[in-house]
Write an enzyme that holds these catalytic residues in place. Sequence first.
Site, PDB file in Angstrom:
ATOM      1  CE1 TYR A 148      41.490  44.489  44.965  1.00 29.17           C
ATOM      2  CE2 TYR A 148      40.814  46.114  46.606  1.00 29.17           C
ATOM      3  CZ  TYR A 148      41.066  45.767  45.291  1.00 29.17           C
ATOM      4  OH  TYR A 148      40.876  46.698  44.308  1.00 29.17           O
ATOM      5  CD  GLU A 160      42.300  46.323  41.405  1.00 32.48           C
ATOM      6  OE1 GLU A 160      41.309  46.076  42.111  1.00 32.48           O
ATOM      7  OE2 GLU A 160      42.412  45.957  40.212  1.00 32.48           O
TER       8      GLU A 160
END
Length: 379
Positions: A101, A189
């Site tokens: 991530y 993101e």
Amino acid sequence: MRLHEYQAKQVFADAGIPTPDGEVVSSPEEARKAAETLGGDVAVKAQVHVGGRGKAGGIEVVSSPEEAYEAAERIIGMDIKGKHVEKVLVEEAVDIENELYVGVTTDRGEGRAVAMVSSKGGVNIEEVASENPEAIARTHVDPAYDLRPFEAREVVYGANVPRESARDVTGILSTLYTLWDERDADDAEINPLMVTGDGDVVAADAVFNIDNSALYRQEELAAMEDEAFDDDFEARASEAGFDYVRLDGNVGIVGNGAGLVMTTLDLVDHFGGSPANFLDIGGGADAERVRSALELVFEDENVDSVLFNVFGGITRCDEVAQGINDALDAFEELPEPLVVRLTGTNEEDGRKILTDRVETAEGLEEAVRRAVELSGGES
Ligand code: GDP
Ligand code: MN
């Protein structure tokens, strides 16, 4: 404004972040062609603004153009958490070794950007944050210096990213920060950022949300707005100047003021109902605005009852009631029951206007319970 995955990937790719080759399509036939052009395994992914599309059946990895056709046939037209799928992204499937991530988001509490990396990608990052906080490394960014290279490296190493990918991940984190900064983003993101069997790093998903107030100086991004909506409802609501979010329940909700509408959503949930939408008509709503808000909410076929919650201040209850009255004239017959709660300035006049036409209430709890009951939920 929230971009779709395919739009966000385009922005990321233009900035030099590796993304899979792909094409966004709106029919199974086009999906087949795209898969043919790409060759090999492809992922077919629903383009709607919800997390967890995979679990909901909105993502399929297939190995032939024929299967891409069939997957697109299943996914296009699907409703995922209340969002109607109109487009799918067909892209080269990534051979997954490891999922990471990487994200840059606004920390309102600190008034700064926070850059984050986790070696536990591919799952909901909020869950990781609450259950496994040590699996996320982060740093707040001083806007006077921007994200400095040593800070980016520190975060990447702090998250225990595999050594051979650390350099690439550091570069991607820095690029994400630059995009967040220069493009007025709230969130940038990548989850998951995939490490392939060959050790390459590829953005398999992309989130890019832009601060609406900055759209005037982000022409390139603003031009993507028409396609950024999940459905026709959101596009029309935006045109009418409403703050509107479609949800997956069946109690339509209209109110004046975001806080009031949020409270109404929570109460509907509390009394066993399920909200179909968030719609804030704003302050000083005149008859015309009220009418278009009601029309929009009633048009959603998931809606079984509607709760109109008005707190009269500057907005006068009698004026809103007049708007509701006009809207009712526009409908030959009310498609679903409507409960109106009026409180504040001129509330009695307002209720008088609506007597015999719809159910009215003074108390919020009473109104919410009634709307939930009419929707067929418990109360
Ligand atoms: P989200 O769940 O809606 O955020 O959708 P994502 O794009 O993050 O995809 C969810 C999951 O689907 C990923 O974590 C992967 O496990 C899987 N996935 C997505 N794209 C691919 C792909 O190209 N190949 C493979 N094998 N799996 C994929
Ligand atoms: Mn994701």
